[in-house]
Design an enzyme around this catalytic site. Structure first.
Site, PDB file in Angstrom:
ATOM      1  N   GLU A 233      -3.632  -4.654  -4.929  1.00  0.00           N
ATOM      2  CA  GLU A 233      -3.686  -4.800  -6.383  1.00  0.00           C
ATOM      3  C   GLU A 233      -4.839  -5.693  -6.804  1.00  0.00           C
ATOM      4  O   GLU A 233      -5.387  -5.548  -7.886  1.00  0.00           O
ATOM      5  CB  GLU A 233      -2.373  -5.400  -6.921  1.00  0.00           C
ATOM      6  CG  GLU A 233      -1.474  -4.353  -7.516  1.00  0.00           C
ATOM      7  CD  GLU A 233      -0.351  -4.921  -8.377  1.00  0.00           C
ATOM      8  OE1 GLU A 233      -0.151  -6.149  -8.440  1.00  0.00           O
ATOM      9  OE2 GLU A 233       0.342  -4.104  -8.996  1.00  0.00           O
TER      10      GLU A 233
ATOM     11  N   HIS B 220       3.780   1.993  19.872  1.00  0.00           N
ATOM     12  CA  HIS B 220       4.383   3.300  20.150  1.00  0.00           C
ATOM     13  C   HIS B 220       4.384   4.184  18.907  1.00  0.00           C
ATOM     14  O   HIS B 220       5.149   5.123  18.814  1.00  0.00           O
ATOM     15  CB  HIS B 220       5.806   3.111  20.664  1.00  0.00           C
ATOM     16  CG  HIS B 220       5.849   2.400  21.977  1.00  0.00           C
ATOM     17  ND1 HIS B 220       6.011   3.055  23.180  1.00  0.00           N
ATOM     18  CD2 HIS B 220       5.706   1.081  22.286  1.00  0.00           C
ATOM     19  CE1 HIS B 220       5.991   2.184  24.171  1.00  0.00           C
ATOM     20  NE2 HIS B 220       5.808   0.971  23.660  1.00  0.00           N
TER      21      HIS B 220
ATOM     22  N   LYS C  81       2.783   3.891 -16.443  1.00  0.00           N
ATOM     23  CA  LYS C  81       3.795   3.246 -17.300  1.00  0.00           C
ATOM     24  C   LYS C  81       3.891   3.961 -18.637  1.00  0.00           C
ATOM     25  O   LYS C  81       4.983   4.200 -19.155  1.00  0.00           O
ATOM     26  CB  LYS C  81       3.405   1.785 -17.574  1.00  0.00           C
ATOM     27  CG  LYS C  81       3.741   0.828 -16.471  1.00  0.00           C
ATOM     28  CD  LYS C  81       3.548  -0.610 -16.983  1.00  0.00           C
ATOM     29  CE  LYS C  81       3.379  -1.576 -15.835  1.00  0.00           C
ATOM     30  NZ  LYS C  81       3.033  -2.931 -16.280  1.00  0.00           N
TER      31      LYS C  81
END
Lengths: 441, 441
Positions: free
Chosen positions: B276, B297, B410
């Protein structure tokens, strides 16, 4: 039925950063070859395709016994041997240990602190230890099993060894030893393609999930993904698009964003599958595990405005199976608009909004629409990603079933741990230790 | 004292893929400017630097009350408001809810299934809800708070609101309402830089951690990272190297790999901070959260043999604070070499082996060596990454304290939720819904 919406991958919708139909068409000869690799079944690793028709009765019997006898079920495994079970557990029984028994612990590391904490929480007389390693040589898994093996002496706790049906140290130990029940990891099924064999299915049954439903979902997806034509095969289309975005559009990061807390580990499971299968010969896009809506407050700034190096896959759950209405409170404030809606509505609106925001900003994305999170749809998802990954590996021209480059680190570890035959590696470590001290801050 | 080992970043050690001293030298003018930005304190977001000298008595009082009165402590927050507390909790009290009280739930999403599960596990008469949002307008946090606010009526559960000291809807609600205790998020401290304010410190104290120790560690690191000269300032050197690797060497992925289960959320917290803060104007490397030894792994094949697009940072813990000896069993098998060693020894050997394997393959990596995982060292780590991130933002020439590109998503959500003033966004959503149906499989 799971649906793949790829509109936001196409130039028609998102403009110049998208793919053209022509690009997918041009891939057809390579796609046909990749399909031929899969259909011919010549590569040994493709044995995961046969798992849909396995006989699950031994798994169900073992699980019944565990549910009856054990307060705790402790899995020792790492890589696919842990991620498969973890993904099933969280999807089908979230917050399991606060809500249900037997409690499940998945110890997937060699962190002594975690191991001590787990040991302090279980009663070894009422625990079944499920040790999972195909080769029986996995240092992390075997070292913790050695500790538990010793501690279980004279206790009534049990062991189930999930391993190769014929070979390997764990098979050797299991056969030499009275107390071990075993389940097979079928030959040619690699760790990261093993979730739908006893590796994942035993945990599923212990947690109360009918493993036959997982397999039925996988079988349904296998049927849907059998067409050689990418435009008619969702897994091939998915793989083709990620391949084209990496090779032709230089998007080397593929983000996986489920909008469901229960699918958080699925993203991690996918990342292992994709990374280990495709990261070879300087190729392979990097899969990135994310979670919506949470990461809108963490990663989205980077997705929207950072470099043009990503493709985002959303997983949208249509019916979460529960919902909560937001009451009409705080009426004099700017959050009043939320009242009367539900959390599920807000959740899915955020998912849709994020797809659209990315598309509007010319950022390619796809969405897998999952009707609900149940065993059958989990089976569909597992198979979808497995076949898509294998197919994409063949597009890259690599072997999606090996992992040759993890050996060097293992060999250095063997050297440090004094294993015979690794003296040269030990020397190299010693040399490196001497060398680096001048570069510290 | 935490140590940064950057040997494996340098051409002298890893060859042509490394950085030369000259590259770091050439960055000095930009580094001096970045330092000036920090030292001048003109950018408002730098207020996080003052947190080391905060008065923590109100936090301690609130926490004492919670520990005495509450069985459960439920945090509602998202982004930094959740990742900070989660990181402290897991580092300082792993597996907390199976081992200690008050139990801690961090609800960081709008998933109704998770919320129902949490509600089924807590007694609202014995719960303190800590709602954390600076603006009070965060839809995810406020919607779940609205649900709880209604449910708490007539119950003896309590609320602590952590929010802006003067502004915002949550402040407005808290002041209009009798039951709310509040703690401040200081002005100009952004969510992702807020772990060392009441956002993280209240949880710390509730979980039994002395928050002054966190701050003392941060203060120590602040002192160490005050030198303008990158070669003498670990945070600046760290930021400089990641910046150079991204801009000059085209390594757009920076992997963070703690070798300690307790530090798993720290990697996520760092990824939010870095993403951010830096993902702007087409720039910013992508931080990747990983965990050792587990991801050897899972991801290591890709790190070792995939594209040359990554830099890896290891976090090595010298003393895990616990250890378990591996018994000498299975003597006739190939895992016998493990007997007599300890899990901690194996763990740290694997970390060192992986550093060396990457270096040998010409893959750049650095290591942060942390003496132990305690409050003071966590404080050091938090401050180290925060100041390194701010500095790197100034190198990129962007503002590391805003997040302008999260607004569009938003706004589409507001449109769908019927918020006044977002009718245009609603229309765009409707249009998109019509548009995409032809592209499904």
């Amino acid at each position: 039925m799971i649906e793949l919406d790829f509109a936001n991958m196409m130039t028609d919708i998102i403009g110049e950063n998208g793919l053209s139909e022509r690009q997918v068409e041009a891939l057809k000869p390579a796609a046909a070859k990749a399909h031929e690799e899969i259909a011919s079944r010549e590569k040994p690793g493709l044995a995961f395709m046969d798992l849909v028709k396995q006989d699950t009765s031994a798994i169900k019997d073992a699980a019944r016994e565990i549910r009856n006898d054990s307060e705790s079920f402790l899995i020792l495994g790492i890589g696919g041997s842990a991620l498969g079970p973890k993904t099933i557990l969280e999807a089908m029984s979230p917050m399991h240990n606060l809500r249900k028994t037997p409690r499940v612990f998945i110890y997937d590391n060699v962190d002594p602190v975690t191991f001590e904490n787990v040991l302090s929480l279980i009663d070894l007389d009422k625990t079944t230890v499920n040790v999972i390693t195909k080769s029986g040589s996995t240092a992390e898994t075997m070292s913790s099993f050695m500790v538990l093996y010793e501690k279980l002496k004279g206790r009534s706790g049990k062991v189930v060894a999930t391993t190769d049906p014929e070979k390997g140290y764990l098979r050797q130990i299991a056969e030499a030893d009275g107390f071990s029940k075993t389940l097979p990891i079928p030959p040619d099924v690699g760790g990261r393609y093993s979730v739908l064999c006893p590796v994942g299915l035993l945990l599923a049954e212990v947690a109360g999930v009918d493993c036959d439903e997982l397999l039925a979902g996988a079988a349904r997806m296998q049927e849907r993904c059998s067409d050689p034509e990418p435009w008619k095969n969702p897994a091939y289309l998915y793989g083709s698009m990620l391949y084209l975005m990496d090779k032709e559009e230089k998007r080397n990061i593929t983000v996986m964003v489920p909008y469901s807390d229960r699918l958080r580990p699925l993203a991690e499971w996918f990342c292992q599958l994709w990374s280990e299968s495709l990261g070879k010969l300087g190729m392979g896009s990097t899969p990135y595990p994310s979670i919506g809506a949470t990461d809108q407050h963490s990663q989205m700034q980077l997705w929207m405005e950072g470099p043009q190096d990503k493709v985002v896959t959303f997983i949208r759950v249509e019916d979460h199976g529960a919902d909560i209405t937001i009451p009409r409170v705080f009426k004099d404030t700017g959050v009043a608009y939320l009242g009367g809606h539900s959390l599920g509505e807000l959740f899915n609106a955020e998912e849709e909004a994020t797809e659209l925001a990315l598309a509007t900003a010319g950022r390619p994305n796809m969405t897998l629409k999952v009707p609900k999170v149940d065993a059958a749809h989990m089976g569909e998802l597992f198979y979808f990603f497995e076949i898509a990954t294998a197919y994409t590996g063949f597009l890259y021209g690599i072997n999606p079933f090996n992992q040759p480059s993890v050996e060097m680190s293992k060999n250095f570890t063997y050297g440090m741990m004094g294993r015979d035959g690794y003296e040269a590696q030990r020397e190299e470590v010693e040399k490196a230790r001497g060398r680096v001290t001048c570069w510290r801050l």
